[in-house]
Design a protein around this motif. Structure first.
Motif, PDB file in Angstrom:
ATOM      1  N   ALA A  31       0.832  -1.214   0.000  1.00 23.41           N
ATOM      2  CA  ALA A  31       0.000   0.000   0.000  1.00 23.41           C
ATOM      3  C   ALA A  31       0.863   1.260   0.000  1.00 23.41           C
ATOM      4  CB  ALA A  31      -0.930  -0.016   1.212  1.00 23.41           C
ATOM      5  N   VAL A  32       1.897   1.271   0.867  1.00 21.69           N
ATOM      6  CA  VAL A  32       2.761   2.455   0.993  1.00 21.69           C
ATOM      7  C   VAL A  32       3.583   2.669  -0.276  1.00 21.69           C
ATOM      8  CG1 VAL A  32       4.765   3.362   2.232  1.00 21.69           C
ATOM      9  CG2 VAL A  32       2.850   2.407   3.512  1.00 21.69           C
ATOM     10  N   VAL A  33       4.206   1.597  -0.773  1.00 19.27           N
ATOM     11  CA  VAL A  33       5.066   1.710  -1.967  1.00 19.27           C
ATOM     12  C   VAL A  33       4.236   2.097  -3.190  1.00 19.27           C
ATOM     13  CG1 VAL A  33       6.532   0.400  -3.550  1.00 19.27           C
ATOM     14  CG2 VAL A  33       6.818   0.128  -1.084  1.00 19.27           C
ATOM     15  N   PHE A  34       3.064   1.476  -3.347  1.00 24.81           N
ATOM     16  CA  PHE A  34       2.206   1.760  -4.501  1.00 24.81           C
ATOM     17  C   PHE A  34       1.781   3.233  -4.511  1.00 24.81           C
ATOM     18  CE2 PHE A  34      -1.783   1.890  -6.867  1.00 24.81           C
ATOM     19  CZ  PHE A  34      -1.481   1.118  -7.990  1.00 24.81           C
ATOM     20  N   SER A  35       1.292   3.714  -3.350  1.00 23.67           N
ATOM     21  CA  SER A  35       0.838   5.112  -3.270  1.00 23.67           C
ATOM     22  C   SER A  35       2.002   6.081  -3.470  1.00 23.67           C
ATOM     23  CB  SER A  35       0.175   5.365  -1.911  1.00 23.67           C
ATOM     24  OG  SER A  35      -0.994   4.614  -1.791  1.00 23.67           O
ATOM     25  N   GLY A  36       3.140   5.781  -2.859  1.00 23.11           N
ATOM     26  CA  GLY A  36       4.304   6.659  -3.000  1.00 23.11           C
ATOM     27  C   GLY A  36       4.792   6.748  -4.434  1.00 23.11           C
ATOM     28  N   TYR A  69      -5.694  -2.205   4.505  1.00 24.97           N
ATOM     29  CA  TYR A  69      -4.698  -2.176   5.585  1.00 24.97           C
ATOM     30  C   TYR A  69      -5.300  -1.553   6.850  1.00 24.97           C
ATOM     31  CZ  TYR A  69      -1.012  -0.341   8.529  1.00 24.97           C
ATOM     32  OH  TYR A  69      -0.249  -0.010   9.621  1.00 24.97           O
ATOM     33  N   GLY A  70      -6.055  -0.460   6.681  1.00 18.78           N
ATOM     34  CA  GLY A  70      -6.671   0.208   7.838  1.00 18.78           C
ATOM     35  C   GLY A  70      -7.643  -0.699   8.563  1.00 18.78           C
ATOM     36  N   ILE A  71      -8.480  -1.427   7.785  1.00 15.69           N
ATOM     37  CA  ILE A  71      -9.457  -2.353   8.391  1.00 15.69           C
ATOM     38  C   ILE A  71      -8.734  -3.478   9.109  1.00 15.69           C
ATOM     39  CG2 ILE A  71     -11.262  -4.049   7.858  1.00 15.69           C
ATOM     40  CD1 ILE A  71     -12.022  -2.195   5.467  1.00 15.69           C
ATOM     41  N   ARG A  72      -7.713  -4.027   8.435  1.00 12.59           N
ATOM     42  CA  ARG A  72      -6.949  -5.124   9.022  1.00 12.59           C
ATOM     43  C   ARG A  72      -6.280  -4.697  10.327  1.00 12.59           C
ATOM     44  NH1 ARG A  72      -6.659 -10.632   8.874  1.00 12.59           N
ATOM     45  NH2 ARG A  72      -4.678 -11.254   9.733  1.00 12.59           N
ATOM     46  N   LYS A 117      -1.681 -15.967  11.084  1.00  9.22           N
ATOM     47  CA  LYS A 117      -1.582 -14.534  11.371  1.00  9.22           C
ATOM     48  C   LYS A 117      -1.419 -13.695  10.100  1.00  9.22           C
ATOM     49  CE  LYS A 117       0.648 -15.520  15.802  1.00  9.22           C
ATOM     50  NZ  LYS A 117       1.872 -15.372  16.606  1.00  9.22           N
ATOM     51  N   ALA A 118      -1.481 -14.344   8.950  1.00  8.08           N
ATOM     52  CA  ALA A 118      -1.224 -13.637   7.690  1.00  8.08           C
ATOM     53  C   ALA A 118      -2.350 -12.660   7.371  1.00  8.08           C
ATOM     54  CB  ALA A 118      -1.078 -14.643   6.546  1.00  8.08           C
ATOM     55  N   GLY A 119      -1.997 -11.547   6.737  1.00  8.23           N
ATOM     56  CA  GLY A 119      -2.976 -10.555   6.316  1.00  8.23           C
ATOM     57  C   GLY A 119      -3.633 -10.937   5.005  1.00  8.23           C
ATOM     58  N   PHE A 120      -4.518 -10.080   4.538  1.00  7.59           N
ATOM     59  CA  PHE A 120      -5.277 -10.353   3.318  1.00  7.59           C
ATOM     60  C   PHE A 120      -4.353 -10.515   2.111  1.00  7.59           C
ATOM     61  CE2 PHE A 120      -7.334  -8.682  -0.523  1.00  7.59           C
ATOM     62  CZ  PHE A 120      -8.413  -9.545  -0.616  1.00  7.59           C
ATOM     63  N   PHE A 121      -3.462  -9.562   1.925  1.00  8.34           N
ATOM     64  CA  PHE A 121      -2.563  -9.610   0.770  1.00  8.34           C
ATOM     65  C   PHE A 121      -1.651 -10.833   0.852  1.00  8.34           C
ATOM     66  CE2 PHE A 121       1.520  -8.584  -1.206  1.00  8.34           C
ATOM     67  CZ  PHE A 121       1.114  -8.253  -2.489  1.00  8.34           C
TER      68      PHE A 121
END
Length: 1171
Positions: free
Chosen positions: A84-89, A196-199, A238-242
């Motif tokens: 999310a951070v790299v894509f937006s940046g 990411y915020g929801i997670r 414990k893995a996130g959605f992505f």
């Protein structure tokens, strides 16, 4: 004046007035959603400026307050966060660069190419994204949970406005600009931030529920153990959605497997959801709830399973539907691409847009299909685990009548074969309906391409399905017969392996081997029938696309429907779309039938009658009669008219010693079994109070150390343990063993004598410190001197204050008993002390005199009273427990199961193919498949080369196409038959070698190899070799040939694609090697852990009465749960690693395909023909 000032400001910014004075409101509303207008840019700039101001204010206030260093401030906690951070940046930097370029081009040119509002809105959007990516790279606790939760929502709303405005502009102008692309990409970036915020908010809530993370109490030992086990849990938990979507969580294990061969200890534990115990509890809770419901008198096991996992089924079903929909875009995109190549494009850059859309569709198709397969495999694993647990629990409670119908070999088959077959079913379940959906979509696309000729395709498909319907019932019948034949053969093999020593002593190996071979021949009969029907299905459905195309093109010719590049290649692409699901129909049918048969067998077993569950009460001080029977009758057959024991009246006082004697078959052992609750009671009342210890007539010994067998799950009490060894005369025996009480005992105690096994049993019972001791002739396997010693030390001394029931034929021990039960024909004919029986009972006199003739008279009573009590100090037995000596696993009797490590190369495949002319049949399969593939390529090439050739008539075009297709069908038939012959002949050869090896093996092999390990080979492994290996082996090579042929065609059509495809092939080979390093070890670990599971099950079946007597069912069940999880863990990682590899290969393939399309769009029109 103010109006003029604002008007001039707008003129300078926009270059023209925004709207006419007549209808300002309507005009402004239309322009605000058009990305090419100044109104839209002013609105976007205003919102961006507000967001920038709010974000900057938040950063300037919060960061100085934190007083944290740069390293403490910035973190990227997960792959999703990083993305999310790299894509937006990155997107922000591109925006900013574009805005500066627009500004520069305005200064350099006389007539401004871009008005100020263009570069202003672009630069504002870029700054907003850069600042957002920086803010989200800061630890959330510095900015606050509310910011992380709500800021992404504002971003998504703003990005949705920007994206929709650009889409309106693209549709209106029919042109694609760089800024439009960036605006569209801003929405996925904002959605990533939102996810990411929801997670993160969910994680915070979970953390909050568990307590404040900053303040922790001092860790106790238990806390550290829990933390240790949590650290070993699979990263998937414990893995996130992505991470879950991309299988990123698997990377550490794949890396470890590449660096070194994986071992059992490297397997992380399964997550709580996937563990057998949790799944079993959920299933049983649901089943019990339905049983209690008045509307469900007899609840269905199948629908209970569906009810337990409906969410997982629906989610995987959604992924399957998404895969079908994305796959169906292929022909539509191809038709649009052909139109572009013919100069019929809708807008200027349509070719590039189609290439990008193609990549996105293929990417989504890969993600959805991988999640579909992974989730259904995981669901199958869960179902398999709790079904195995349910079968194990059932065998612990199985009645004697049910044991007659379900032998130990059959129960082994239920767990190792049937449960695994049902576990495979969820993987194929969605194929049953997605195939229909895919066919309907394909028919709709066909109708769009060839019109009414589509009806002929539909007719051919219906006829194909109807031709298969009667054979499906036959397949079900043959599969049922095959499983029954396998049960009979496995039962015979189990009996032979258990009594192998007797077979070898009497030289009966040849006879028993011949019997098993005869049973295997019956199995071959049903196996051949089943596989031939499967081959017929395979031929029918693989040839159906050829028949569909032939019928459709003929119909087009008859109905005078013109054939051109657009509709022909849309048809061919659609045909390939339905080709794979149609070809999988035979496999789906086969799996459904196998699962149905397996489920019927398991359901029948789970519904089998159980023991009555006689309530054994706890012992309370003051109970006078711990064992009381009043007018009881018992029958093994549960038939009141044929009682095994009748009219039993028994009342045993606490601490009383009761001997049971009588002739062989008089019912002595059955009486003890009745006390244990093993024999169904047909009449009367029985009450047993207290903890029971039971010693069976035939010793049951577990695989493990002597100490493990004696402790039997109880905690170690050193003084009691050494005293037990002394009382059971085991001190001298353990001194002779190489590792004392840490010496491993082979299965069924093969490296102990009969007397040693009985004494280990006696020690096990004594160590439990029970209230009631049931001893079934324990001294029959020892010599007279040892028997006397044991009787004195064990029965009369160690058990002096215990209630004892002793079955014995040694009448010289009888005088010291408080009471003697004399039994005959299932009845207690007399119950009295020794002297009374000797005086009044003729039957008892005959029994005593018969024994005196052989053994001689000895005054045991005097011997007991005058005999000095032998005290054994703890020091004398200290040397037995060899704590200081660490037994070497290599020197112990039970060897660890061997497994290959590293890459075995082609050796296993060659070993398989070299059996019984296997190479010949395999060569025939491959040659037939190569010719079939070549025929398909020839068909499509002929159509591509001549569809627009005016010198080739439509009739000739279609005739040649159909002739090539019909010729390929003969090679399909030969391939299908050759696969069946290859499988049958290879199975026959392998089983013959396996049987010869087993019957010629020395006894040392059977002493050191657990029975479960051998049974695992001759049940589940052999079933896989019989049914799955031939088809899977040949079709996997066929798939490889298809892939390389497709790549070859692609290279011939557009050679430029080699610049991308060659590096991709190299990368794919590297990826496969990286994957295989872990996958092979995972499969091997899965095999070895399955043997341990089968061994524990076999031991538990053999010792079921002893386990129930000691009330150790829960401990054995818990161990079984652990073994199921240990077996499930490598299987879980194995199929996850398969999806990990395929996803990466598919995305690479999508990149190659999209690059080819991009090259075609880039080159001048006419460079390539539509074909």
């Amino acid at each position: 004046m103010g109006y003029l000032t604002s008007s001039s400001w707008v003129m300078s910014l926009c270059g023209s007035p925004i709207c006419s004075h007549q209808d300002v409101a309507s005009c402004a509303f239309k322009q605000i959603f058009d990305a090419s207008t100044c109104t839209n840019h002013l609105a976007a700039t205003g919102i961006a400026a507000l967001l920038l101001f709010a974000l900057a204010l938040q950063l300037f206030v919060k960061i100085p307050k934190s007083r944290a260093s740069a390293r403490q401030l910035v973190t990227l906690s997960s792959p999703l966060h990083s993305s999310a951070v790299v894509f937006s940046g990155t997107l922000g930097l591109v925006y900013l660069g574009l805005g500066l370029w627009m500004l520069g081009s305005g200064f350099n040119q006389d007539a401004s190419a871009y008005l100020p509002h263009w570069w202003l809105v672009t630069a504002c959007q870029g700054l907003n994204l850069i600042l957002t990516s920086f803010a989200f790279s800061i630890r959330p606790r510095f900015l606050g949970a509310a910011f992380v939760r709500f800021w992404p929502v504002l971003l998504v709303l703003y990005a949705a406005f920007i994206c929709s405005s650009s889409v309106v502009d693209i549709v209106a102008e029919k042109a694609l600009t760089v800024k439009s692309c960036l605006d569209i990409l801003s929405l996925p970036g904002a959605i990533l931030m939102l996810i990411y915020g929801i997670r993160h908010s969910h994680d915070e809530e979970g953390h909050g529920r568990s307590g404040n993370g900053l303040y922790k109490p001092l860790n106790t030992e238990a806390d550290s153990e829990v933390a240790d086990s949590d650290s070993q849990v699979t990263p998937f938990a414990k893995a996130g959605f992505f991470s879950r979507m991309s299988f990123w969580w698997l990377n550490p294990l794949m890396k470890m497997g590449y660096e070194k061969p994986l071992e059992d200890k490297d397997m992380p534990l399964l997550g709580a959801t996937d563990r057998a115990q949790n799944q079993y509890l959920v299933f049983m809770e649901k089943l019990n709830r339905e049983k209690q419901s008045p509307s469900h008198a007899t609840p269905s096991f199948f629908w209970t399973i569906v009810s337990c996992h409906k969410r997982a089924i629906l989610v995987s079903g959604f992924c399957a539907l998404l895969k079908v929909l994305t796959l169906s875009t292929g022909p539509i995109l191809l038709k649009a691409f052909i139109n572009v190549s013919l100069g019929k494009g809708s807008f200027k850059y349509e070719g590039f847009v189609l290439a990008a859309v193609m990549f996105v569709c293929k990417f989504c198709e890969s993600l959805s299909q991988r999640q579909w397969y992974f989730r259904t495999r995981r669901l199958g694993l869960q179902v398999r685990s709790f079904l195995s647990a349910a079968i194990y629990k059932k065998q612990q409670k199985l009645s004697n009548a049910a044991k007659m119908k379900h032998s130990s070999g059959e129960i082994m088959n239920y767990v190792t074969v049937d449960a695994y077959r049902i576990g495979e079913f969820p993987y194929w379940f969605h194929q049953t309906w997605t195939t229909s959906v895919q066919l309907c979509i394909a028919l709709a696309i066909l109708y769009n391409a060839v019109g009414a000729a589509m009806l002929s395709s539909l007719v051919v498909i219906i006829i194909t399905v109807l031709c298969n319907a009667p054979l499906a019932k036959l397949q079900h019948k043959y599969q049922s017969k095959l499983m029954e034949a396998q049960d009979v053969r496995l039962k015979a093999m189990t009996e032979s392996l258990v009594h192998m020593k007797v077979l070898k002593l009497y030289a009966w190996e040849a006879h028993f081997k011949k019997v098993i071979e005869g049973l295997r021949e019956v199995e071959y009969k049903w196996l051949t029938a089943f596989q031939l029907r499967r081959a017929y299905n395979s031929f029918l459905f693989w040839s159906s696309p050829v028949l569909v195309s032939a019928a459709t093109f003929l119909t087009c010719y008859l109905l005078k429907i013109p054939l051109d590049a657009s509709n022909v290649f849309t048809f061919v692409a659609t045909l390939r779309l339905v080709q794979d699901p149609i070809r999988q129909i035979p496999d789906v049918i086969g799996v459904v039938i196998q699962a149905k048969v397996a489920f019927t067998r398991i359901s029948k077993f789970l519904d089998a009658p159980e023991l009555n569950g006689q309530a054994r009460k706890k012992y309370y001080v003051g109970i006078d009669y711990p064992i009381a029977m009043n007018s009881c009758s018992f029958s093994w057959d549960e038939n009141p008219s044929k009682p095994t024991l009748k009219n039993i009246n028994l009342a045993v006082k606490a601490g009383e010693k009761v001997a049971i004697c009588g002739e062989v078959g008089s019912g002595k052992s059955t009486l003890l079994a009745a006390v244990l609750g093993e024999v169904p009671k047909t009449e009367g009342t029985i009450q047993v109070c207290g903890k029971i210890a039971y010693i069976s007539q035939n010793a049951w010994i577990q695989t493990g150390t002597v100490q493990d067998n004696i402790l039997f799950g109880s905690p170690m009490d050193r003084e009691r343990y050494h005293n037990t060894l002394a009382r059971c005369s085991l001190v001298k025996d353990l001194e002779m063993l190489p590792y004392g009480d840490c010496t491993q005992i082979g299965e069924r105690g093969v490296n102990l004598s009969g007397g040693q096994k009985q004494r280990v049993q006696l020690a096990r019972a004594l160590y439990q410190n029970a209230d009631i001791y049931l001893l079934d002739d324990p001294f029959s396997a020892v010599d007279a001197h040892t028997a006397t010693s044991l009787f004195n030390e064990y029965v009369m001394s160690a058990l002096s204050d215990k209630t004892v029931l002793l079955v014995t034929h040694q009448v010289d021990f009888l005088p010291v008993f408080d009471s003697i039960l004399l039994m005959s024909d299932g009845e207690v004919i007399r119950s009295a002390p020794y002297q009374d029986l000797l005086a009044d009972c003729e039957e008892f006199k005959d029994l005593v005199n018969a024994h005196k003739d052989t053994i001689g008279v000895s005054d045991v009573s005097n011997n007991i009273t005058t005999r000095r009590s032998k005290e054994v100090s703890v020091k004398e037995t200290d040397g037995i427990h060899t704590e200081s000596v660490k037994p070497s696993p290599a020197d112990q009797l039970i060897k660890k199961e061997e497994r290959e490590t590293g890459d075995a190369g082609v050796k296993p495949y060659m070993l398989y193919l070299c059996q019984n002319k296997g190479l010949l049949y395999f060569s025939l399969c491959i040659i037939s498949h190569i010719i079939f593939v070549a025929g398909q390529i020839s068909q499509n090439s002929w159509m591509a080369a001549n569809v627009q050739n005016p010198h080739v008539s439509t009739l000739k075009l279609i005739s040649v196409y159909i002739i090539i297709g019909v010729c390929t069908m003969f090679f399909l038939l030969s391939r299908s038959l050759a696969v069946v012959i290859l499988g049958i002949q290879t199975s026959r050869s392998l089983f013959s070698q396996l049987l010869n090896s087993l019957f010629r093996a020395p006894m040392s092999f059977f002493d050191s190899t657990p029975l479960g390990r051998v049974l695992s080979r001759v049940s589940s492994d052999l079933s896989i070799v019989d049914l799955d290996v031939p088809f899977a082996f040949v079709f996997s090579l066929g798939a490889s040939l298809n892939a390389y042929s497709n790549l070859g065609v692609l290279a011939v059509v557009t050679w430029q694609v080699l610049f991308v495809s060659v590096p991709m092939i190299v990368l794919a080979i590297r990826l496969q090697r990286y994957y295989l390093a872990s996958a092979k070890e995972l499969m091997r670990i899965n095999g070895t852990t399955k043997s341990a599971l089968a061994n524990h099950l076999g031991e538990s079946i053999a010792g079921a009465i002893t386990i129930r007597a000691f009330e150790e069912e829960d401990r054995f069940f818990a161990k079984f749960f652990d073994l199921v999880d240990k077996n499930a863990s490598p299987y879980f990682y194995n199929f996850a690693s398969t999806e990990w590899l395929i996803q990466r290969l598919e995305i690479m393939s999508a990149a190659v395909l999209s690059f080819s399309a991009f090259v075609m769009a880039l080159l001048p029109q006419g460079t390539f023909s539509p074909g």
